[in-house]
Design an enzyme around this catalytic site. Sequence first.
Site, mmCIF file in Angstrom:
data_model
loop_
_atom_site.group_PDB
_atom_site.id
_atom_site.type_symbol
_atom_site.label_atom_id
_atom_site.label_comp_id
_atom_site.label_asym_id
_atom_site.label_seq_id
_atom_site.Cartn_x
_atom_site.Cartn_y
_atom_site.Cartn_z
ATOM 1 N N LYS A 139 49.639 38.178 33.715
ATOM 2 C CA LYS A 139 48.349 38.208 34.380
ATOM 3 C C LYS A 139 47.524 38.408 33.106
ATOM 4 O O LYS A 139 47.364 39.616 32.631
ATOM 5 C CB LYS A 139 48.382 39.287 35.396
ATOM 6 C CG LYS A 139 47.113 39.396 35.719
ATOM 7 C CD LYS A 139 47.105 40.818 36.946
ATOM 8 C CE LYS A 139 45.875 40.749 37.437
ATOM 9 N NZ LYS A 139 45.694 42.071 38.445
ATOM 10 N N ILE A 140 46.678 37.455 32.612
ATOM 11 C CA ILE A 140 45.891 37.545 31.518
ATOM 12 C C ILE A 140 44.383 37.564 32.304
ATOM 13 O O ILE A 140 43.924 36.623 32.846
ATOM 14 C CB ILE A 140 45.957 36.350 30.755
ATOM 15 C CG1 ILE A 140 47.435 35.858 30.267
ATOM 16 C CG2 ILE A 140 45.156 36.456 29.462
ATOM 17 C CD1 ILE A 140 47.909 37.241 29.506
#
Length: 302
Positions: free
Chosen positions: A164-165
């Site tokens: 999850k960026i």
Amino acid sequence: MKYTGCWPVVPTPFHDDGTLDLEGMKRVLDCTIDMGVDGICILANFSEQFLISDEERATLTKLCVEHVAGRVPVIVTISAYATPIVVERAQFAKDLGADIVMMMPPYHGALMKGTAEQTFEQFRQVGEVGIPIMLQDAPLSGVDLPVPLLVKMAREIEMLKLFKIECPQAAAKLRTLIADGGNAIEAPFDGEEAITLLADLDAGATGCMTSAMIPDQIRPIVVDFLAGERKKAIDGYARVLPAINHENRQCGFRSAKHAMQVGGVIKSAFCRHPIAPLHPDTASMLIELIEPLDPLVLNWGK
């Protein structure tokens, strides 16, 4: 498992006296599932994890996994500075039947930040528990996670599958991560309430982790984009962007709780001190912006 679509973080409801609203928690889960989501994340930053005791975490983890009962996958956030605590939380989540755990790198406050070696080792130890891991690359930790480190972790830690960026310039990082990591990057995800969703999808993201406010309005954008319906996705994003912008820049995790209270999902939008309630005007504009979208959240409990 195919990691795609919309996997929102659900809020933790409290009564007006600050105690956990466990029946409200079940309603939050049911409402979110009814929005057609692909998965649910609990105990994350948007669940106010930093305002919840260890005992309450255990209660909520058990309740949520049991109540969802396999209807959608459940991600349990397990972040902590101490590696033994993170490992213990991962084992607890796995034993209860959770599908994935999410964690930030080790940090405490503004100055105690895990090094690359410490971060790798913490994730490696959690990987030995044998449950898929989502790495959360968020500004809150203050820990630098360069792409070469993420690629090394993805290749050498078998259970690290999801990323999850949500750091600044997330799209550029996603694009490089996917190019350099190849098949080791199974699930590149967008975060931060989908404020950068379109750019992140264009960079190769396969899914998003939003709040639980309007995932029924956001998921179709992801589906359309991945199906090659680019113009349709762009038009859909333009439709929801004012609401997402207001949520991201003005409301934060209080947005979903306020919308759920207005929609009769929960009785109270209370947040524990030192979090202040939304200003009435800010809260009013939030509803003004999401009402034209006709989201399920405003009708589910009525």
